[in-house]
Design an enzyme around this catalytic site. Structure first.
Site, PDB file in Angstrom:
ATOM      1  N   HIS A   1       0.795  -1.257  -0.152  1.00  0.00           N
ATOM      2  CA  HIS A   1       0.023   0.010   0.015  1.00  0.00           C
ATOM      3  C   HIS A   1       0.877   1.247  -0.079  1.00  0.00           C
ATOM      4  O   HIS A   1       1.699   1.367   1.184  1.00  0.00           O
ATOM      5  CB  HIS A   1      -0.971   0.015   1.250  1.00  0.00           C
ATOM      6  CG  HIS A   1      -2.159  -0.935   0.993  1.00  0.00           C
ATOM      7  ND1 HIS A   1      -3.266  -0.975   1.857  1.00  0.00           N
ATOM      8  CD2 HIS A   1      -2.189  -2.045   0.117  1.00  0.00           C
ATOM      9  CE1 HIS A   1      -4.144  -1.879   1.290  1.00  0.00           C
ATOM     10  NE2 HIS A   1      -3.715  -2.419   0.495  1.00  0.00           N
TER      11      HIS A   1
ATOM     12  N   TYR B   1      -9.350   5.196   7.787  1.00  0.00           N
ATOM     13  CA  TYR B   1      -9.427   5.551   9.198  1.00  0.00           C
ATOM     14  C   TYR B   1     -10.525   6.517   9.479  1.00  0.00           C
ATOM     15  O   TYR B   1     -10.344   7.611   8.865  1.00  0.00           O
ATOM     16  CB  TYR B   1      -8.351   5.935   9.943  1.00  0.00           C
ATOM     17  CG  TYR B   1      -7.033   4.728   9.995  1.00  0.00           C
ATOM     18  CD1 TYR B   1      -6.431   4.573   8.908  1.00  0.00           C
ATOM     19  CD2 TYR B   1      -6.926   4.122  11.191  1.00  0.00           C
ATOM     20  CE1 TYR B   1      -5.206   3.581   8.834  1.00  0.00           C
ATOM     21  CE2 TYR B   1      -5.902   3.188  11.167  1.00  0.00           C
ATOM     22  CZ  TYR B   1      -5.078   2.883   9.938  1.00  0.00           C
ATOM     23  OH  TYR B   1      -4.119   2.006  10.333  1.00  0.00           O
TER      24      TYR B   1
HETATM   25  C1  PHB Z   1      -6.021  -4.731  10.653  1.00  0.00           C
HETATM   26  O1  PHB Z   1      -6.289  -4.994   9.373  1.00  0.00           O
HETATM   27  O2  PHB Z   1      -6.406  -5.437  11.721  1.00  0.00           O
HETATM   28  C2  PHB Z   1      -5.521  -3.310  11.319  1.00  0.00           C
HETATM   29  C3  PHB Z   1      -5.167  -2.362  10.198  1.00  0.00           C
HETATM   30  C4  PHB Z   1      -4.779  -1.135  10.626  1.00  0.00           C
HETATM   31  C5  PHB Z   1      -4.825  -0.754  12.095  1.00  0.00           C
HETATM   32  C6  PHB Z   1      -5.128  -1.765  13.042  1.00  0.00           C
HETATM   33  C7  PHB Z   1      -5.560  -2.928  12.642  1.00  0.00           C
HETATM   34  O3  PHB Z   1      -4.311   0.493  12.209  1.00  0.00           O
END
Ligand code: PHB
Ligand code: RFL
Length: 391
Positions: free
Chosen positions: A72, A201
């Site tokens: 990514h 996010y």
């Molecule tokens: C996940 O895919 O489990 C994951 C990805 C990013 C994060 C935390 C968990 O910050």
């Protein structure tokens, strides 16, 4: 039994340490409380820093991750449904992260161990550490109703937050810092294509949400929930409704509402124990520190710890020099604290907590708006997200 290094815990920290020590010609035995299947059933991390990708290559276990992991070049932040992108590659001079499940990484490490017939004792009960302040430490446990005694030179405590290693250090010499957040992450894993090519996010008035993935056909989603929430109150439809609201109108229609194949609630905690060494015991990974998952740092920190520790042990056995062992704790903690800061900051900027007033909520929004509009601010986020360099 006798070995050079007894490793407690067969999570990523313990298995990677064992693999790196093997490459350096150092002998070790791993003791794990659970079965191998149980360890593999724990759905956890998904984002791997370049530093760990390189380390897995060096340990000879990177081939499948290189083939199947998703590179990514950026990730996204949504604020009340409005999405902007952090261009990791452009902001860090070419660095990226790799999406590859912790379970897959653990499986690769387990397979490397069985391929070379390495000693991992699973379902080891009542593990106890002895003589840590002496020159002749040892570890005992019960396996298949029989007592096992392992004499060793050093013990590596890689047994996670609830393990026995940290508890074996006298309280008088251990200093701890902790913040327990009044929330958890409710996570769902499902076999469906992700709603977006990169992670999102989301900061939303109803609480944080995250859209992540394990592959092009497997998705992982999280929503922030109160600590008193019960899984049985979250049937799939309620989860999909909530995650859709929080990710916003543009993303919601792209979410495929498949049946969950795993659903769990993880608490959010920041924690550091110092020092990470006591006599002949060295702590690594979650045994010494915990971060809230928002920054995707826990697994990556476990890896940098064991990198430093494997270097120090290899030097000790190769050259008889103990300076690396003496500086291990300070060296590891310097990186740990910076990741603690980033994880705390990212959590504070994106989650809703009951004690937050209107001013704090407004500050969250303006901080995220600043990151959206300033290359310098976005570069700070990107530099931390891809992982700070190993010193
Ligand atoms: C996940 O895919 O489990 C994951 C990805 C990013 C994060 C935390 C968990 O910050
Ligand atoms: P682990 O994985 O907890 O492994 C410790 C092992 O020790 C065993 N054990 C014992 N063995 C013998 N005797 C005893 N007395 C023992 N007590 C315990 C346990 O059974 C276990 O097998 O610690 P380790 O190796 O330090 O690895 C740490 C990582 O697992 C953890 O930091 C990450 O999963 C955190 N994390 C994430 N990290 C990332 O870098 N990127 C991510 O995207 C990310 N997402 C996450 C996460 C953690 C999550 N949860 C569930 C806490 C997402 C979630 C939801």
């Amino acid at each position: 039994m006798r070995t050079q290094v007894a490793i407690i815990g067969a999570g990523p920290a313990g298995l990677l340490l064992s693999q790196l020590l093997h490459k350096a010609g150092v002998d070790c035995i791993v003791l794990e409380r659970q079965s191998a299947d149980y360890v593999l059933s724990r759905i956890r991390a998904g984002v791997i820093e370049q530093v760990l990708v390189d380390l897995l290559d060096r340990a000879g276990v990177g081939a499948r991750m290189r083939r199947e992991g998703l590179v990514h070049e950026g990730f996204n932040i949504a604020v009340e449904g409005e999405v902007f992108r952090i261009d990791l590659r452009a902001l860090t001079g070419g660095k990226t992260v790799t999406v590859y499940g912790q379970t897959e990484l653990t499986r690769d490490l387990m397979e490397a161990h069985s391929a070379r017939g390495a000693a991992v004792i699973y379902e080891a009960r009542d593990v106890a550490l002895h003589g840590l302040e002496s020159d002749a430490p040892s570890v005992t446990c019960v396996k298949d109703e029989a007592g096992v005694h392992i004499a060793c030179d050093f013990v590596a405590g890689c047994d996670g937050f609830h393990g026995v290693s940290r508890k074996s250090i006298p309280e008088s010499v251990l200093q701890t810092w902790e913040r327990v957040y009044p929330s958890g992450w409710l996570g769902v894993l499902c076999d469906a294509p992700p709603c977006n090519e990169e992670l999102i996010y989301s900061r939303h008035e109803r609480g944080f949400a995250l859209a992540s993935m394990r592959s092009h056909t497997r998705s992982r989603y999280y929503v922030q929930v109160g600590l008193d929430e019960r899984l049985e109150d979250w049937p799939d439809e309620r989860f999909w409704d909530e995650v859709s609201r929080r990710l916003g109108g543009d993303v919601a229609p792209r979410i495929t509402r498949a049946a969950s194949i795993e659903k769990s609630i993880a608490p959010l905690r920041s924690f550091v124990a110092e020092p990470m060494r006591h006599g002949r015991l060295f702590l690594a990974g979650d045994a010494a520190h915990i971060v809230p998952p928002t920054g995707a740092k826990g697994l990556n920190l476990a890896a940098s710890d064991v990198f430093y520790l494997s270097q120090a042990l290899a030097r000790y056995y190769r050259e008889g020099a103990s300076d690396g062992l003496d500086s291990y704790s300070a060296r590891a903690l310097a990186r740990v604290w910076k990741a603690e800061r980033f994880s705390w900051w990212f959590t504070s900027m994106t989650h809703q907590f009951a004690d937050m007033d209107a001013f704090s909520r407004r500050m969250q929004r303006v901080e995220l708006d600043y990151i959206r509009s300033s290359r310098a601010a976005a570069a700070v986020v990107a530099e931390n997200y891809v992982g700070l360099p190993l010193d």
